[in-house]
Design a protein around this motif. Structure first.
Motif, PDB file in Angstrom:
ATOM      1  N   VAL A 184      -4.666  -0.689   1.422  1.00 21.21           N
ATOM      2  CA  VAL A 184      -4.042  -1.224   0.203  1.00 21.21           C
ATOM      3  C   VAL A 184      -5.064  -1.305  -0.916  1.00 21.21           C
ATOM      4  O   VAL A 184      -4.774  -0.942  -2.069  1.00 21.21           O
ATOM      5  CB  VAL A 184      -3.432  -2.612   0.470  1.00 21.21           C
ATOM      6  CG1 VAL A 184      -2.953  -3.240  -0.840  1.00 21.21           C
ATOM      7  CG2 VAL A 184      -2.280  -2.512   1.448  1.00 21.21           C
ATOM      8  N   LYS A 185      -6.261  -1.757  -0.600  1.00 23.58           N
ATOM      9  CA  LYS A 185      -7.314  -1.855  -1.617  1.00 23.58           C
ATOM     10  C   LYS A 185      -7.573  -0.501  -2.250  1.00 23.58           C
ATOM     11  O   LYS A 185      -7.763  -0.385  -3.459  1.00 23.58           O
ATOM     12  CB  LYS A 185      -8.592  -2.406  -0.998  1.00 23.58           C
ATOM     13  CG  LYS A 185      -9.706  -2.654  -2.006  1.00 23.58           C
ATOM     14  CD  LYS A 185     -10.914  -3.288  -1.332  1.00 23.58           C
ATOM     15  CE  LYS A 185     -12.030  -3.545  -2.347  1.00 23.58           C
ATOM     16  NZ  LYS A 185     -13.221  -4.154  -1.698  1.00 23.58           N
ATOM     17  N   GLY A 186      -7.566   0.553  -1.424  1.00 25.81           N
ATOM     18  CA  GLY A 186      -7.755   1.897  -1.956  1.00 25.81           C
ATOM     19  C   GLY A 186      -6.625   2.304  -2.882  1.00 25.81           C
ATOM     20  O   GLY A 186      -6.856   2.913  -3.935  1.00 25.81           O
ATOM     21  N   HIS A 187      -5.387   1.976  -2.493  1.00 28.06           N
ATOM     22  CA  HIS A 187      -4.244   2.294  -3.346  1.00 28.06           C
ATOM     23  C   HIS A 187      -4.300   1.518  -4.661  1.00 28.06           C
ATOM     24  O   HIS A 187      -3.991   2.069  -5.723  1.00 28.06           O
ATOM     25  CB  HIS A 187      -2.939   1.974  -2.615  1.00 28.06           C
ATOM     26  CG  HIS A 187      -2.587   2.944  -1.532  1.00 28.06           C
ATOM     27  ND1 HIS A 187      -2.670   4.306  -1.687  1.00 28.06           N
ATOM     28  CD2 HIS A 187      -2.143   2.754  -0.256  1.00 28.06           C
ATOM     29  CE1 HIS A 187      -2.288   4.918  -0.576  1.00 28.06           C
ATOM     30  NE2 HIS A 187      -1.972   3.988   0.317  1.00 28.06           N
ATOM     31  N   VAL A 188      -4.682   0.241  -4.599  1.00 25.70           N
ATOM     32  CA  VAL A 188      -4.780  -0.565  -5.815  1.00 25.70           C
ATOM     33  C   VAL A 188      -5.817   0.036  -6.760  1.00 25.70           C
ATOM     34  O   VAL A 188      -5.581   0.149  -7.974  1.00 25.70           O
ATOM     35  CB  VAL A 188      -5.136  -2.026  -5.475  1.00 25.70           C
ATOM     36  CG1 VAL A 188      -5.486  -2.799  -6.749  1.00 25.70           C
ATOM     37  CG2 VAL A 188      -3.989  -2.708  -4.744  1.00 25.70           C
ATOM     38  N   SER A 189      -6.956   0.434  -6.228  1.00 25.99           N
ATOM     39  CA  SER A 189      -7.994   1.049  -7.058  1.00 25.99           C
ATOM     40  C   SER A 189      -7.478   2.324  -7.706  1.00 25.99           C
ATOM     41  O   SER A 189      -7.739   2.586  -8.893  1.00 25.99           O
ATOM     42  CB  SER A 189      -9.230   1.364  -6.212  1.00 25.99           C
ATOM     43  OG  SER A 189      -9.819   0.179  -5.723  1.00 25.99           O
ATOM     44  N   ALA A 190      -6.721   3.119  -6.942  1.00 28.78           N
ATOM     45  CA  ALA A 190      -6.164   4.355  -7.486  1.00 28.78           C
ATOM     46  C   ALA A 190      -5.156   4.067  -8.590  1.00 28.78           C
ATOM     47  O   ALA A 190      -5.130   4.748  -9.627  1.00 28.78           O
ATOM     48  CB  ALA A 190      -5.511   5.164  -6.364  1.00 28.78           C
ATOM     49  N   VAL A 191      -4.320   3.047  -8.379  1.00 26.91           N
ATOM     50  CA  VAL A 191      -3.325   2.674  -9.386  1.00 26.91           C
ATOM     51  C   VAL A 191      -4.003   2.259 -10.684  1.00 26.91           C
ATOM     52  O   VAL A 191      -3.652   2.729 -11.779  1.00 26.91           O
ATOM     53  CB  VAL A 191      -2.428   1.534  -8.866  1.00 26.91           C
ATOM     54  CG1 VAL A 191      -1.589   0.941 -10.004  1.00 26.91           C
ATOM     55  CG2 VAL A 191      -1.504   2.043  -7.756  1.00 26.91           C
ATOM     56  N   LEU A 192      -4.999   1.382 -10.592  1.00 27.88           N
ATOM     57  CA  LEU A 192      -5.692   0.917 -11.795  1.00 27.88           C
ATOM     58  C   LEU A 192      -6.375   2.069 -12.507  1.00 27.88           C
ATOM     59  O   LEU A 192      -6.378   2.149 -13.749  1.00 27.88           O
ATOM     60  CB  LEU A 192      -6.714  -0.162 -11.424  1.00 27.88           C
ATOM     61  CG  LEU A 192      -6.162  -1.460 -10.826  1.00 27.88           C
ATOM     62  CD1 LEU A 192      -7.299  -2.431 -10.525  1.00 27.88           C
ATOM     63  CD2 LEU A 192      -5.146  -2.111 -11.755  1.00 27.88           C
TER      64      LEU A 192
END
Length: 222
Positions: A184-192
């Motif tokens: 999830v942390k990786g996805h959040v970083s990608a989203v931002l």
């Protein structure tokens, strides 16, 4: 234990917030100071969450926010205001604040809001107005720009973005989507990164403008 710093020019507000938060077992107010002492106190006490008055006579709350955000490991900062249409709110959100809440927030809700902030969620007062949301993005490119940015996201990243906008922390998103917190942390970083924003609040407002969600009119967190 969640360590909290309260920054406000009014002693009554500092005392009230300190009393309310110190009544719960998992939150400790490490200090409550006026604006001029905020940056030094953060360096000395290393709080997890800072509740920062947006308007103070001795130093501007936005200046304090900028100084805190420039630190190597900044605390989570939520702005305090007495006005739900405060013209400084949009600027604070652009500058990296994790949200804002009114000083007359229901005392029973305050510990929950602090926990949400500490877990990486976002907090917006239940009285946040459409004026603030509409003023957040440049008028000339609101919807078109948001749609363009949102189109860069994968289907899974969009799902993560919607849950981010609900105010969920990474661990809660992981439980909802059956993913590890690290994933999830990786996805959040990608989203931002793809949305070209620096905070989850900014991402949530772009999501709303793109039609991915409807901002609630009631409730304290998203």
């Amino acid at each position: 234990m969640i360590r909290v710093l309260v920054v406000d020019d009014e002693a009554l507000i500092r005392t009230g917030f300190t009393h309310i938060l110190n009544t719960v077992d998992d939150i400790e107010v490490v200090s409550a100071v006026p604006g001029g002492r905020a940056v030094r106190t953060v360096r000395e006490s290393h709080p997890d969450v800072v509740l920062l008055d947006i308007r103070m006579p001795d130093v501007d709350g936005l200046t304090v926010l900028a100084n805190l955000r420039s630190m190597p490991d900044p605390p989570v900062v939520a702005m305090l205001t007495t006005f739900d249409t405060d013209e400084y709110v949009a600027t604070a959100l652009r500058s990296g604040a994790a949200g804002f809440l009114l000083k007359d927030t229901d005392p029973e809700h305050l510990p929950h809001l602090v926990r949400t902030l500490a877990e990486g969620g976002t907090v917006l007062s239940s009285q946040v107005t459409r004026t603030v949301v509409d003023g957040y993005l440049d008028r000339g490119a609101r919807k078109a720009s948001a749609l363009r940015f949102a189109a860069r996201l994968t289907e899974r990243e969009r799902a993560v973005l919607v849950l981010m906008a609900e105010g969920l922390a990474n661990s809660d998103i992981g439980e909802r989507m059956h993913l590890s917190t690290g994933t999830v942390k990786g996805h959040v970083s990608a989203v931002l990164s793809k949305l070209q924003v620096g905070s989850r609040v900014q991402a949530a407002l772009i999501a709303e403008r793109a039609g991915l969600l409807t901002l609630p009119q009631d409730g304290d967190t998203r």
